[in-house]
Design a protein around this motif. Structure first.
Motif, PDB file in Angstrom:
ATOM      1  N   UNK A  27       0.813  -1.208   0.000  1.00 26.12           N
ATOM      2  CA  UNK A  27       0.000   0.000   0.000  1.00 26.12           C
ATOM      3  C   UNK A  27       0.850   1.264   0.000  1.00 26.12           C
ATOM      4  N   UNK A  28       1.957   1.231   0.764  1.00 22.40           N
ATOM      5  CA  UNK A  28       2.723   2.456   0.990  1.00 22.40           C
ATOM      6  C   UNK A  28       4.121   2.456   0.376  1.00 22.40           C
ATOM      7  N   UNK A  29       4.513   1.409  -0.310  1.00 21.15           N
ATOM      8  CA  UNK A  29       5.906   1.275  -0.738  1.00 21.15           C
ATOM      9  C   UNK A  29       6.351   2.341  -1.738  1.00 21.15           C
ATOM     10  N   UNK A  30       5.435   2.943  -2.475  1.00 16.63           N
ATOM     11  CA  UNK A  30       5.834   3.951  -3.466  1.00 16.63           C
ATOM     12  C   UNK A  30       6.224   5.282  -2.832  1.00 16.63           C
ATOM     13  N   UNK A  31       5.595   5.612  -1.716  1.00 16.21           N
ATOM     14  CA  UNK A  31       5.826   6.929  -1.109  1.00 16.21           C
ATOM     15  C   UNK A  31       6.612   6.884   0.191  1.00 16.21           C
ATOM     16  N   UNK A  32       6.829   5.673   0.753  1.00 12.91           N
ATOM     17  CA  UNK A  32       7.436   5.603   2.081  1.00 12.91           C
ATOM     18  C   UNK A  32       8.518   4.535   2.156  1.00 12.91           C
ATOM     19  N   UNK A  33       9.472   4.774   3.049  1.00 12.57           N
ATOM     20  CA  UNK A  33      10.548   3.810   3.284  1.00 12.57           C
ATOM     21  C   UNK A  33      10.037   2.669   4.151  1.00 12.57           C
ATOM     22  N   UNK A  34      10.830   1.605   4.244  1.00 15.17           N
ATOM     23  CA  UNK A  34      10.455   0.465   5.077  1.00 15.17           C
ATOM     24  C   UNK A  34      10.307   0.888   6.534  1.00 15.17           C
ATOM     25  N   UNK A  35      11.221   1.730   7.022  1.00 16.35           N
ATOM     26  CA  UNK A  35      11.137   2.193   8.412  1.00 16.35           C
ATOM     27  C   UNK A  35       9.843   2.967   8.654  1.00 16.35           C
ATOM     28  N   UNK A  36       9.442   3.781   7.680  1.00 17.95           N
ATOM     29  CA  UNK A  36       8.198   4.535   7.822  1.00 17.95           C
ATOM     30  C   UNK A  36       6.988   3.605   7.806  1.00 17.95           C
ATOM     31  N   UNK A  37       7.032   2.607   6.949  1.00 20.79           N
ATOM     32  CA  UNK A  37       5.927   1.636   6.889  1.00 20.79           C
ATOM     33  C   UNK A  37       5.817   0.869   8.204  1.00 20.79           C
ATOM     34  N   UNK A  38       6.961   0.488   8.778  1.00 24.53           N
ATOM     35  CA  UNK A  38       6.951  -0.194  10.081  1.00 24.53           C
ATOM     36  C   UNK A  38       6.355   0.707  11.163  1.00 24.53           C
ATOM     37  N   UNK A  39       6.651   1.989  11.091  1.00 21.15           N
ATOM     38  CA  UNK A  39       6.092   2.931  12.056  1.00 21.15           C
ATOM     39  C   UNK A  39       4.580   3.055  11.882  1.00 21.15           C
ATOM     40  N   UNK A  40       4.131   3.046  10.636  1.00 22.56           N
ATOM     41  CA  UNK A  40       2.691   3.094  10.359  1.00 22.56           C
ATOM     42  C   UNK A  40       1.995   1.872  10.952  1.00 22.56           C
ATOM     43  N   UNK A  41       2.633   0.705  10.837  1.00 15.40           N
ATOM     44  CA  UNK A  41       2.056  -0.519  11.394  1.00 15.40           C
ATOM     45  C   UNK A  41       2.049  -0.486  12.919  1.00 15.40           C
ATOM     46  N   UNK A  42       3.119   0.042  13.515  1.00 15.02           N
ATOM     47  CA  UNK A  42       3.202   0.078  14.976  1.00 15.02           C
ATOM     48  C   UNK A  42       2.201   1.062  15.579  1.00 15.02           C
ATOM     49  N   UNK A  70      -0.058   9.462   5.862  1.00  7.55           N
ATOM     50  CA  UNK A  70       0.062   8.466   4.787  1.00  7.55           C
ATOM     51  C   UNK A  70      -1.304   8.047   4.260  1.00  7.55           C
ATOM     52  N   UNK A  71      -2.243   7.815   5.171  1.00  5.47           N
ATOM     53  CA  UNK A  71      -3.580   7.401   4.742  1.00  5.47           C
ATOM     54  C   UNK A  71      -4.338   8.549   4.069  1.00  5.47           C
ATOM     55  N   UNK A  72      -4.090   9.772   4.500  1.00  5.31           N
ATOM     56  CA  UNK A  72      -4.727  10.924   3.852  1.00  5.31           C
ATOM     57  C   UNK A  72      -4.256  11.037   2.408  1.00  5.31           C
ATOM     58  N   UNK A  73      -2.996  10.758   2.183  1.00  2.00           N
ATOM     59  CA  UNK A  73      -2.472  10.785   0.825  1.00  2.00           C
ATOM     60  C   UNK A  73      -3.151   9.716  -0.039  1.00  2.00           C
ATOM     61  N   UNK A  74      -3.297   8.506   0.509  1.00  2.00           N
ATOM     62  CA  UNK A  74      -3.977   7.443  -0.213  1.00  2.00           C
ATOM     63  C   UNK A  74      -5.449   7.800  -0.465  1.00  2.00           C
ATOM     64  N   UNK A  75      -6.065   8.399   0.510  1.00  4.00           N
ATOM     65  CA  UNK A  75      -7.473   8.807   0.422  1.00  4.00           C
ATOM     66  C   UNK A  75      -7.678   9.832  -0.693  1.00  4.00           C
TER      67      UNK A  75
END
Length: 315
Positions: A188-203, A213-218
């Motif tokens: 979902x987020x790999x195009x705009x965010x790094x792995x560390x950022x994606x892990x932070x989103x999950x945490x 991140x979700x506002x951007x997707x929205x």
């Protein structure tokens, strides 16, 4: 008479002889899992492939569970993210792997082979590519106010957190769900965010980075929705739950006579499983405690038994 029984170590022998009930329980669980997977494979083999007729193009928590129930009520065979997640080690394994890898051709192929003709949930990550490959399918959009949607999403993601961590991840089927969720989040987020950022989103699913991140997707979804609705008025439609079955039947070209005269479903998949997830986590901790206690007890008994059998100490 000689028998070909497998050799057992002293530890295995003592555990089996001193805890026969535990051994029978483990054997029973293994047999049940084996039989259920075999039955799932047989069911999959007898399903007739179906062409895709309906594609949901939106985000989770927009009313997808309600939409899935309504489509099923109208006679469609609907796949939903929760259906796939529950069966990642069974008949839906290939479809799950295709979704995790993002291989749209395989996603469509496995969806058809499983007999589904409507997609809601995990497939929505690939609705654009699926729309290009299935021009005959109806595209259904749904919307929701961002603030209320993000609050609902954050609540849901926090509710399922126990499934994504230990001890529940020690259970193979739940670990498969955790891996599935991780991969789809990354996709979902790999195009705009790094792995560390994606892990932070999950945490922190309701944190500041997650909201951004979700506002951007929205916003991207709304922009694409407006374009598709404008360019494909005969294929793409915006559906509002409050309009109920009459609106959905009109979109799907179902006659008034065949359209249900009843309230539209109002379902919430997370609320259904909230207490079950809590109970599962409590039971997992109890089982770990029991297993540790049995292991320590067995070790102590074997140690004491070894000392008692020492010929030097019996003299």
């Amino acid at each position: 008479m000689a028998t070909n029984l497998p050799k057992q170590t002293p530890i295995q022998y003592k555990m089996l002889t001193r805890h026969p009930t535990l051994h029978r329980l483990l054997y029973l669980v293994t047999m049940i899992l084996s039989i259920s997977m075999t039955l799932a494979a047989l069911v999959e083999a007898t399903v007739e492939p179906q062409p895709l007729k309906v594609i949901y193009a939106g985000m989770g928590r927009f009313g997808t569970t309600s939409l899935a129930e309504a489509l099923a009520r109208l006679g469609y065979k609907v796949t939903h993210g929760s259906i796939i997640a529950k069966d990642l080690r069974g008949a839906h394994a290939d479809l799950g792997h295709a979704l995790m890898s993002g291989n749209v051709d395989k996603i469509l192929s496995h969806t058809s082979q499983l007999g589904y003709n409507a997609t809601v949930g995990s497939h929505n990550l690939f609705w654009r590519e699926m729309m290009e490959r299935t021009p005959g399918a109806k595209i259904i959009f749904m919307t929701r106010d961002f603030e209320s949607w993000f609050a609902s999403l954050g609540s849901m993601l926090n509710e399922i957190k126990p499934l994504l961590r230990y001890p529940l991840r020690l259970i193979p089927s739940i670990n498969a769900v955790a891996q599935y969720t991780d991969e789809l989040t990354k996709r979902t987020f790999e195009r705009e965010h790094t792995i560390d950022e994606i892990n932070e989103i999950e945490r922190n699913p309701d944190g500041a980075l997650s909201k951004q991140a979700y506002k951007q997707q929205y916003d991207v979804l709304l922009s694409d929705m407006e374009r598709v609705l404008r360019d494909h008025p005969d294929q793409a439609f915006l559906f509002h739950k409050k309009d109920g079955y009459p609106s959905l039947c009109k979109i799907l070209e179902i006659s008034d006579e065949d359209c249900p005269d009843e309230p539209f479903p109002h379902a919430n998949a997370v609320k259904r499983h909230k207490h079950a997830i809590f109970i599962m986590e409590v039971v997992a901790y109890i089982l770990i405690f029991v297993a540790l206690k049995l292991s320590v007890s067995a070790f102590v008994r074997m140690t004491c038994g070894t000392k008692n059998d020492d010929p030097k100490k019996t003299k």
